[in-house]
Motif scaffolding. Structure first.
Motif, short mmCIF file in Angstrom:
data_model
loop_
_atom_site.label_atom_id
_atom_site.label_comp_id
_atom_site.label_asym_id
_atom_site.label_seq_id
_atom_site.Cartn_x
_atom_site.Cartn_y
_atom_site.Cartn_z
N PRO A 51 0.83 -1.22 0.00
CA PRO A 51 0.00 0.00 0.00
C PRO A 51 0.86 1.26 0.00
CG PRO A 51 0.00 -1.03 2.18
CD PRO A 51 0.71 -1.98 1.25
N PRO A 52 0.29 2.37 -0.55
CA PRO A 52 -1.11 2.57 -0.89
C PRO A 52 -1.50 1.85 -2.16
CG PRO A 52 0.14 4.51 -1.49
CD PRO A 52 1.08 3.61 -0.75
N MET A 53 -2.73 1.35 -2.16
CA MET A 53 -3.22 0.50 -3.24
C MET A 53 -4.27 1.21 -4.10
SD MET A 53 -3.93 -2.97 -1.06
CE MET A 53 -4.23 -2.29 0.56
N PHE A 54 -4.39 0.71 -5.29
CA PHE A 54 -5.58 0.93 -6.11
C PHE A 54 -6.36 -0.38 -6.05
CE2 PHE A 54 -2.72 4.11 -7.79
CZ PHE A 54 -3.55 5.19 -8.04
N VAL A 55 -7.64 -0.30 -5.73
CA VAL A 55 -8.45 -1.50 -5.56
C VAL A 55 -9.44 -1.61 -6.72
CG1 VAL A 55 -10.00 -2.77 -4.04
CG2 VAL A 55 -8.23 -1.27 -3.06
N GLY A 56 -9.24 -2.61 -7.57
CA GLY A 56 -10.15 -2.85 -8.68
C GLY A 56 -11.19 -3.88 -8.28
N VAL A 57 -12.46 -3.59 -8.53
CA VAL A 57 -13.54 -4.48 -8.14
C VAL A 57 -14.40 -4.81 -9.36
CG1 VAL A 57 -15.57 -4.78 -6.66
CG2 VAL A 57 -13.59 -3.48 -5.82
N ARG A 114 -8.90 2.51 -15.12
CA ARG A 114 -9.68 3.74 -15.13
C ARG A 114 -8.81 4.91 -14.68
NH1 ARG A 114 -14.68 3.90 -11.18
NH2 ARG A 114 -15.28 2.06 -12.37
N LYS A 115 -9.08 6.06 -15.22
CA LYS A 115 -8.33 7.26 -14.86
C LYS A 115 -8.51 7.58 -13.39
CE LYS A 115 -7.55 12.04 -16.36
NZ LYS A 115 -7.95 13.10 -17.31
N ALA A 116 -7.44 7.96 -12.71
CA ALA A 116 -7.49 8.26 -11.28
C ALA A 116 -8.49 9.38 -11.01
CB ALA A 116 -6.11 8.67 -10.77
N GLY A 117 -9.34 9.18 -10.01
CA GLY A 117 -10.32 10.18 -9.65
C GLY A 117 -11.64 10.07 -10.40
N ALA A 149 -20.98 4.63 -7.83
CA ALA A 149 -20.03 5.69 -7.45
C ALA A 149 -20.09 5.94 -5.94
CB ALA A 149 -20.32 6.97 -8.22
N ARG A 150 -21.29 5.92 -5.39
CA ARG A 150 -21.44 6.11 -3.94
C ARG A 150 -20.76 4.98 -3.17
NH1 ARG A 150 -24.79 3.60 -0.87
NH2 ARG A 150 -26.22 3.06 -2.57
N VAL A 171 -10.87 3.24 -5.17
CA VAL A 171 -11.62 2.00 -5.31
C VAL A 171 -12.48 2.15 -6.55
CG1 VAL A 171 -13.39 0.49 -4.34
CG2 VAL A 171 -11.66 1.50 -2.83
N ASN A 172 -12.21 1.33 -7.56
CA ASN A 172 -12.93 1.41 -8.83
C ASN A 172 -13.75 0.15 -9.03
OD1 ASN A 172 -11.55 3.80 -9.28
ND2 ASN A 172 -10.03 2.87 -10.62
N ILE A 173 -15.05 0.31 -9.27
CA ILE A 173 -15.94 -0.84 -9.45
C ILE A 173 -16.49 -0.85 -10.87
CG2 ILE A 173 -18.04 -1.99 -8.65
CD1 ILE A 173 -17.72 -0.57 -5.98
#
Length: 280
Positions: free
Chosen positions: A184-190, A209-212, A221-222, A250-252
């Motif tokens: 970490p720090p991680m990017f979490v793909g779901v 996906r683009k950061a942010g 998104a919520r 966290v990207n879903i």
């Protein structure tokens, strides 16, 4: 009908392999730098500052950001009005990987057989996901994936009754189980939905996906924001040494699924969330 020769594909893939491993995209790099400024923990801020320094050195000296230059993972959108001339397309992609990892002096991390463990010595074969799309272009995205974080990834076959709270609990548990081992720090793909293998593919793609940038679906998104907040309250922090920056995003990604199931995959990625896209 547009014709694209595989010589162009090989050259493009070769360049992408090298580029992706030497420099993060601007949005990913900025996410790391922003975290270094916002982290409250003194030790966490120091670790993040060192990561930023590492990015500077890699760019200046043209050396890999991380020693694990990963398996070469591709998402390729092939326009239905394109004719590929020359080699087989998959062979061309692998030839580009071979040239890129060899000429770029990138670590070769692929073994031919999972049990015999003989190194292929050129980082092939790549993992390639194809989609046929409208148009006359080929869009290639490479996302080299190191296995420090990959090994911490999980698949959950949730029940529909688990609902939103079950999704959030599973992702949070995956992050806690990963702890410091996912760097970490991680990017979490779901990946949520589809079936067993589709969920995993969605999770991997979510990391590109683009950061942010959030899901276009308001409820998803919520949930992304709520999971990110929960993850950053675990206290795991940069390097697993404490702080509020356990994850940068966290990207879903979602897909339709069966009435009897709710597959969920969590693909961890360290701060070296590498990907490059080019359109031919």
């Amino acid at each position: 009908m547009r014709i694209i020769n595989t010589d162009e594909i090989i050259q493009t893939v070769k360049e992408m392999c090298i580029e992706a491993n030497l420099k993060l995209s601007e949005d990913m790099e900025q996410a790391v730098r922003n975290a270094a400024e916002e982290e409250d923990s003194v030790l966490g801020r120091q670790i993040l500052s060192q990561l930023c320094e590492n990015l500077d050195i890699a760019a200046e000296d043209q050396i890999p950001i991380c020693q694990d230059t990963g398996m070469a993972v591709f998402f390729i959108n092939v326009g239905q009005d394109v004719h590929v001339e020359g080699m087989n397309l998959t062979d061309a992609v692998n030839e580009g990987v071979r040239q890129g990892y060899t000429e770029g002096y990138l670590r070769k991390s692929v073994v031919r057989d999972p049990l015999i463990r003989e190194n292929t010595k050129d980082n092939t074969p790549a993992i390639i996901h194809y989609d046929i799309v409208p148009g006359e272009n080929i869009e290639i995205t490479i996302a080299p994936k190191g296995f420090g974080s990959e090994n911490m990834s999980r698949v959950f076959m949730l029940k529909p009754a688990d609902g939103e709270e079950g999704v959030k609990a599973a992702v949070l548990q995956a992050v806690k189980d990963a702890g410091p081992n996912a760097c970490p720090p991680m990017f979490v793909g779901v990946g949520l939905g589809g079936d067993f293998e589709m969920a995993a593919k969605l999770a991997k793609k979510a990391l590109t996906r683009k950061a942010g940038e959030h899901s276009p679906y308001e409820h998803i998104a919520r949930i992304e924001n709520e999971i990110l907040d929960a993850v950053n309250h675990t206290g795991i922090g940069p390097g697993g040494l404490g702080g509020k920056t356990t994850a940068l995003a966290v990207n879903i990604e979602t897909y339709a699924t069966h009435i009897a199931g709710m597959p969920l995959a969590v693909n961890m990625c360290c701060h070296v969330n590498r990907h490059v896209t080019r359109i031919l």
